[in-house]
Design an enzyme around this catalytic site. Sequence first.
Site, PDB file in Angstrom:
ATOM      1  N   HIS A   7       0.527  -0.952  -0.232  1.00  0.00           N
ATOM      2  CA  HIS A   7       0.266   0.189  -0.224  1.00  0.00           C
ATOM      3  C   HIS A   7       0.789   1.251  -0.319  1.00  0.00           C
ATOM      4  O   HIS A   7       0.493   2.183  -0.288  1.00  0.00           O
ATOM      5  CB  HIS A   7      -0.899  -0.426   1.000  1.00  0.00           C
ATOM      6  CG  HIS A   7      -0.215  -0.033   2.599  1.00  0.00           C
ATOM      7  ND1 HIS A   7       0.444  -0.807   3.183  1.00  0.00           N
ATOM      8  CD2 HIS A   7       0.015   1.441   3.378  1.00  0.00           C
ATOM      9  CE1 HIS A   7       0.551  -0.089   4.361  1.00  0.00           C
ATOM     10  NE2 HIS A   7       0.473   1.206   4.273  1.00  0.00           N
ATOM     11  N   ASP A  60      -0.540  -7.474   1.770  1.00  0.00           N
ATOM     12  CA  ASP A  60       0.391  -6.317   2.102  1.00  0.00           C
ATOM     13  C   ASP A  60       2.125  -6.173   1.681  1.00  0.00           C
ATOM     14  O   ASP A  60       2.650  -5.026   2.513  1.00  0.00           O
ATOM     15  CB  ASP A  60       0.155  -5.316   2.245  1.00  0.00           C
ATOM     16  CG  ASP A  60      -0.122  -3.956   2.765  1.00  0.00           C
ATOM     17  OD1 ASP A  60       0.571  -3.299   1.447  1.00  0.00           O
ATOM     18  OD2 ASP A  60       0.220  -3.198   3.679  1.00  0.00           O
ATOM     19  N   SER A  96       4.985   1.855   7.904  1.00  0.00           N
ATOM     20  CA  SER A  96       4.326   0.661   7.086  1.00  0.00           C
ATOM     21  C   SER A  96       5.240   0.929   6.572  1.00  0.00           C
ATOM     22  O   SER A  96       5.175   1.382   5.369  1.00  0.00           O
ATOM     23  CB  SER A  96       2.934   1.686   6.176  1.00  0.00           C
ATOM     24  OG  SER A  96       1.982   1.544   6.940  1.00  0.00           O
TER      25      SER A  96
END
Length: 371
Positions: free
Chosen positions: A18, A48, A122
């Site tokens: 993402h 992901d 992230s």
Amino acid sequence: QGSGFLISSDGYLLTNHHVVAEADGVTVRLADDREFRGTVVGSDSRIDIALIKIDGDDPFPYVARGASSDMQVGDWVVAIGNPFGLNHTVTAGIISAKGRVIGAGPYDDFIQTDASINPGNSGGPLFNLDGQVIGINTAINASGQGIGFAVPMDMISPFLDDLKNDGEIARGWLGVSLQNLDEDLATGLGLGTATGVLLSEVHRNEPADKAGLRPGDLIQTIDGTSVGDSSDLIRLIGRHRAGDKVAVGLMRDGATKTITARLGKRPSEKEIRTARYESNSLNRGPDRSPVLGKLGFEVQPMPGGGARVTGVSDDSPAAGKLRVNDIILEVNGTLVREVGDLVNGLIRRGQHNVMVVKREGRQIYVALPKP
């Protein structure tokens, strides 16, 4: 902005899917402030992750990868990333839980940690105290402080060559539809207290079909690991690459056996959804029978065989079990070629009626009590 970490001296690094999804360009800034143009080599939205490549004149320093399976709840971990753009922030905590399902995708198996993880973390590494990466920080819980999640490295390491060479993950696939057991279904199928997940459908010419698996088989183990429900089976198969062989432990007709299956490649989610919802029916007048009335549903015949459910009464035995547009293919071992076969099958002796039903393109088992 996000975080990442180099995994080889020739410039391959990992981050979240993402972080770079649909990016026009990727810039990678290292700890020494050098910047490089990055290329997205491959990615996988299901877990992901994304693999990035940068090129430089000298070998790059890189981190060691560890085994997330060796970690236990309570073990200390360290997260490094760039939360809110604050470069190379280090936080520490413990592993709060393993195997968390948070609704992110079919392979949810997250490490939960209380090491502070915030937007910008992230794609960053989660280290054990030996300095090995055992997870990729990927998600935060917006409703609670101090709760973050990481993708285990054991879910990533087997597929790095796939990402590098093909740009995508060739994940394992059996080619079956799954159904969790409830009390009525277990009783109707004579399974007693047996645990596992039911094969409601085995797709023709797919790996499970070629291996000899059948609808009605109760899958109990994969390579000796217990299967409690459909999520367990999906995760266990999804940890394997296409072409791998797995030992499927199952119960069939009251006897246990093990079948070896060679996995195929899992289709895309779009391909799976398309296949699932392909179904045809012809609108014809409903058929009513006293036995159907007692169970609380109405049907109409289908061309070529089967009976389509046209109505289900509230507070009836069929409520919550059958749905409008379900196509009943079999009942109590009787093939439903016409509505008469359905009615005759329903009055056979037994505590439950067990039906094979086609629903939204998938085949499932439904158990109803006797009227």
